[in-house]
Design an enzyme around this catalytic site. Sequence first.
Site, PDB file in Angstrom:
ATOM      1  N   ASP A   1     -42.538 -29.906  59.770  1.00 47.10           N
ATOM      2  CA  ASP A   1     -41.212 -29.749  60.376  1.00 47.10           C
ATOM      3  C   ASP A   1     -41.144 -30.579  61.646  1.00 47.10           C
ATOM      4  OD1 ASP A   1     -38.580 -28.640  61.041  1.00 47.10           O
ATOM      5  OD2 ASP A   1     -39.148 -26.955  59.769  1.00 47.10           O
ATOM      6  N   ASP A   2     -40.008 -30.460  62.327  1.00 47.74           N
ATOM      7  CA  ASP A   2     -39.788 -31.093  63.630  1.00 47.74           C
ATOM      8  C   ASP A   2     -39.247 -30.013  64.551  1.00 47.74           C
ATOM      9  OD1 ASP A   2     -39.102 -32.544  65.847  1.00 47.74           O
ATOM     10  OD2 ASP A   2     -37.711 -33.898  64.843  1.00 47.74           O
TER      11      ASP A   2
ATOM     12  N   GLU B   1     -38.033 -28.680  51.572  1.00 45.67           N
ATOM     13  CA  GLU B   1     -36.815 -28.072  52.122  1.00 45.67           C
ATOM     14  C   GLU B   1     -36.342 -28.786  53.379  1.00 45.67           C
ATOM     15  OE1 GLU B   1     -35.505 -25.562  50.251  1.00 45.67           O
ATOM     16  OE2 GLU B   1     -37.234 -25.989  48.964  1.00 45.67           O
TER      17      GLU B   1
ATOM     18  N   SER C   1     -29.268 -30.973  57.810  1.00 44.00           N
ATOM     19  CA  SER C   1     -28.248 -30.261  57.034  1.00 44.00           C
ATOM     20  C   SER C   1     -26.915 -30.161  57.760  1.00 44.00           C
ATOM     21  CB  SER C   1     -28.752 -28.855  56.691  1.00 44.00           C
ATOM     22  OG  SER C   1     -29.049 -28.130  57.876  1.00 44.00           O
TER      23      SER C   1
ATOM     24  N   SER D   1     -27.882 -29.755  47.050  1.00 42.64           N
ATOM     25  CA  SER D   1     -26.779 -29.031  47.689  1.00 42.64           C
ATOM     26  C   SER D   1     -25.540 -29.037  46.809  1.00 42.64           C
ATOM     27  CB  SER D   1     -26.455 -29.688  49.032  1.00 42.64           C
ATOM     28  OG  SER D   1     -25.239 -29.193  49.569  1.00 42.64           O
TER      29      SER D   1
ATOM     30  N   TYR E   1     -23.814 -36.180  54.787  1.00 38.32           N
ATOM     31  CA  TYR E   1     -24.839 -35.244  54.320  1.00 38.32           C
ATOM     32  C   TYR E   1     -24.785 -35.117  52.799  1.00 38.32           C
ATOM     33  CZ  TYR E   1     -26.918 -30.799  52.989  1.00 38.32           C
ATOM     34  OH  TYR E   1     -27.642 -29.825  52.349  1.00 38.32           O
TER      35      TYR E   1
ATOM     36  N   ASN F   1     -23.725 -21.611  48.945  1.00 36.98           N
ATOM     37  CA  ASN F   1     -23.641 -21.154  50.340  1.00 36.98           C
ATOM     38  C   ASN F   1     -24.683 -20.074  50.609  1.00 36.98           C
ATOM     39  OD1 ASN F   1     -20.802 -22.364  49.784  1.00 36.98           O
ATOM     40  ND2 ASN F   1     -20.950 -22.190  52.012  1.00 36.98           N
TER      41      ASN F   1
ATOM     42  N   LYS G   1     -29.562 -22.535  63.406  1.00 41.50           N
ATOM     43  CA  LYS G   1     -28.620 -23.462  62.794  1.00 41.50           C
ATOM     44  C   LYS G   1     -27.316 -23.597  63.587  1.00 41.50           C
ATOM     45  CE  LYS G   1     -28.262 -23.492  58.285  1.00 41.50           C
ATOM     46  NZ  LYS G   1     -28.752 -24.846  57.965  1.00 41.50           N
TER      47      LYS G   1
ATOM     48  N   ASN H   1     -23.799 -23.831  64.774  1.00 37.11           N
ATOM     49  CA  ASN H   1     -22.517 -23.862  64.076  1.00 37.11           C
ATOM     50  C   ASN H   1     -22.675 -24.000  62.563  1.00 37.11           C
ATOM     51  OD1 ASN H   1     -21.108 -23.647  66.476  1.00 37.11           O
ATOM     52  ND2 ASN H   1     -20.896 -25.864  66.722  1.00 37.11           N
TER      53      ASN H   1
ATOM     54  N   TYR I   1      -4.815 -22.787  53.814  1.00 36.99           N
ATOM     55  CA  TYR I   1      -4.900 -24.246  53.682  1.00 36.99           C
ATOM     56  C   TYR I   1      -4.906 -24.574  52.200  1.00 36.99           C
ATOM     57  CZ  TYR I   1      -6.960 -28.939  53.504  1.00 36.99           C
ATOM     58  OH  TYR I   1      -7.208 -30.259  53.224  1.00 36.99           O
TER      59      TYR I   1
ATOM     60  N   TYR J   1     -13.204 -30.312  53.263  1.00 31.69           N
ATOM     61  CA  TYR J   1     -13.580 -28.905  53.151  1.00 31.69           C
ATOM     62  C   TYR J   1     -13.553 -28.456  51.695  1.00 31.69           C
ATOM     63  CZ  TYR J   1     -13.507 -23.890  54.347  1.00 31.69           C
ATOM     64  OH  TYR J   1     -13.806 -22.563  54.480  1.00 31.69           O
TER      65      TYR J   1
END
Length: 327
Positions: free
Chosen positions: A31-32, A80, A84, A121, A145, A174, A183, A185, A209, A283
Amino acid sequence: MIIVTGGAGFIGSNIVKELNRQGRTDILIVDDLNNRKKENQSYRNLRGLQFMDYMHKDAFLEAVLNDDFDGTDVDVVFHEGACSDTMEYDVNYMMEANYEYSKAVLHFCMNHRIPFLYASSASTYGGGENGFREGDECEDALNPYAYSKLLFDRYVRQQLPYAQSQIVGLKYFNVYGPQEHHKGNMASIFYQLYHQVKDNGVCRLFGGYGEYGDGEHRRDFIYVKDVVKVNLWFWQNEGPSGIYNCGTGHAHSYNEVAQAVIDALGTGHIEYREFPEVLKGKYQCFTEADKTQLLAAGYDQGFYDMRDAVKEYCDFLDNGGYFKYGK
């Protein structure tokens, strides 16, 4: 040894925790942990995990490219790790982090015949106008992304005929659940609504919407424990290689989600705010996984009921919100 890239992140840390429960601690986490954003404190996710070693993602990539690992020592790679952030518009950065890096790990696994399971995803379905079936006819991308993930899926499909070991891509819908604090926002709506209710007693949702009314946009929300089950099922049952949807197959509205959080906490009410201009045209108003290929592969473990998962998750957050070491 098991390698989990993104092992300090949301889904990666949950995979490590379940491996711990099954008695595996010979795990290398990649990881970072650099805290470039205030909320990005993913190192905290490591405190409750048992693992053999940690390696920075750049050092791991160098080792992979130099073929420093003895492939016979690696049982499986769960890939993983990724950027993201769907609001990141530096395309070159996104391609380097999510596409080029993934290609390097893929070929390392193919060369050493190591099972390779990676995170794709549901964003690869774009606006979802063509449905949510795995394949080119339904796929699109609304942001960098999504494009980086879509391009890697297409690359994997080209490599599958030559693979002599398992390769499985899972298109996560989701996902919500423990260990997503860092994470910010990008944390799930469940996490955000939990804190909204705790802070001021209000669940604030997007207003109408498109063809959807206030709070009626619908997503296929999947509990992170189910995502972990799907990953481990494919590896432990030597499931067929391919790219599969990883969703429940049942969409819920944001109103349903908010009510589940309110009911779990015993307080709160819903209010609506104007749909943001910045998200218009970018969206996903509706997502719902087509599970046909997943079930055809043999997966038979089922999925959590959303309301039961929300109650469990809220209780987890009430009790500190992080895994406990050795428990």
